[in-house]
Design an enzyme around this catalytic site. Sequence first.
Site, PDB file in Angstrom:
ATOM      1  CB  CYS A   1      -0.788  -0.131   1.431  1.00  0.00           C
ATOM      2  SG  CYS A   1      -2.483   0.455   0.872  1.00  0.00           S
ATOM      3  CG  HIS A   8       0.075   2.703 -11.291  1.00  0.00           C
ATOM      4  ND1 HIS A   8       1.114   2.241 -10.461  1.00  0.00           N
ATOM      5  CD2 HIS A   8       0.253   2.462 -12.603  1.00  0.00           C
ATOM      6  CE1 HIS A   8       1.810   1.686 -11.383  1.00  0.00           C
ATOM      7  NE2 HIS A   8       1.453   1.875 -12.552  1.00  0.00           N
ATOM      8  CB  CYS A   9       2.147   8.041 -12.438  1.00  0.00           C
ATOM      9  SG  CYS A   9       2.607   8.883 -14.136  1.00  0.00           S
ATOM     10  CB  CYS A  15       1.677   3.939  -6.453  1.00  0.00           C
ATOM     11  SG  CYS A  15       0.744   2.490  -7.032  1.00  0.00           S
TER      12      CYS A  15
END
Length: 188
Positions: A1, A8-9, A15
């Site tokens: 996490c 999210h790129c 992330c």
Amino acid sequence: CVLKMDHHCPWVNNCIGFSNYKFFLLFLAYSLLYCLYIAATVFKYFIMFWTEELNNGRSKFHILFLLFVAIMFFVSLMFLFGYHCWLVSRNRSTLEAFSAPVFQNGPDKNGFNLGLAKNLQQVFGVEKRLWLLPVVSSQGDGHFFPTRTYSEARNPLLANEEQWDEDGLEDENHDYHRGSTLEVEMET
């Protein structure tokens, strides 16, 4: 996490969250400036192409392609960067923009909004000279986040997006950390 996950790129294949949000914003800003630089330097040759002053046939395609790609990326990045600047000004993540965070008193889309200056400091840090440099300067540890006090959230005059004091200016000495904070616990 991921702490304070934003999204999210796929551009950076990671992330985006608490530990790298500043770097993501700087990446967008630097990319935006680079596209503008490319478009500005190629524009002179595009004008020469348009007025048929260029002799080499292969370079015409490259110049045209480079200008249009730079402009297309500039426009796309401008909207993405503008949206994330708006999110920073409200101290929200992309996920919080779509679904308001829930506090003990119920959902509050402005629960983390501390005013523009404090919101910028949450992402970029206190030292303004480090804001445009890719160095870690964000406030906090990613587990505790300052929130508006209960009275600010319930008062319709203070629940506005803007924070002010009696004379309309932000109080620089006001410590928002004295109010309630949100603790994030992660299970391992």
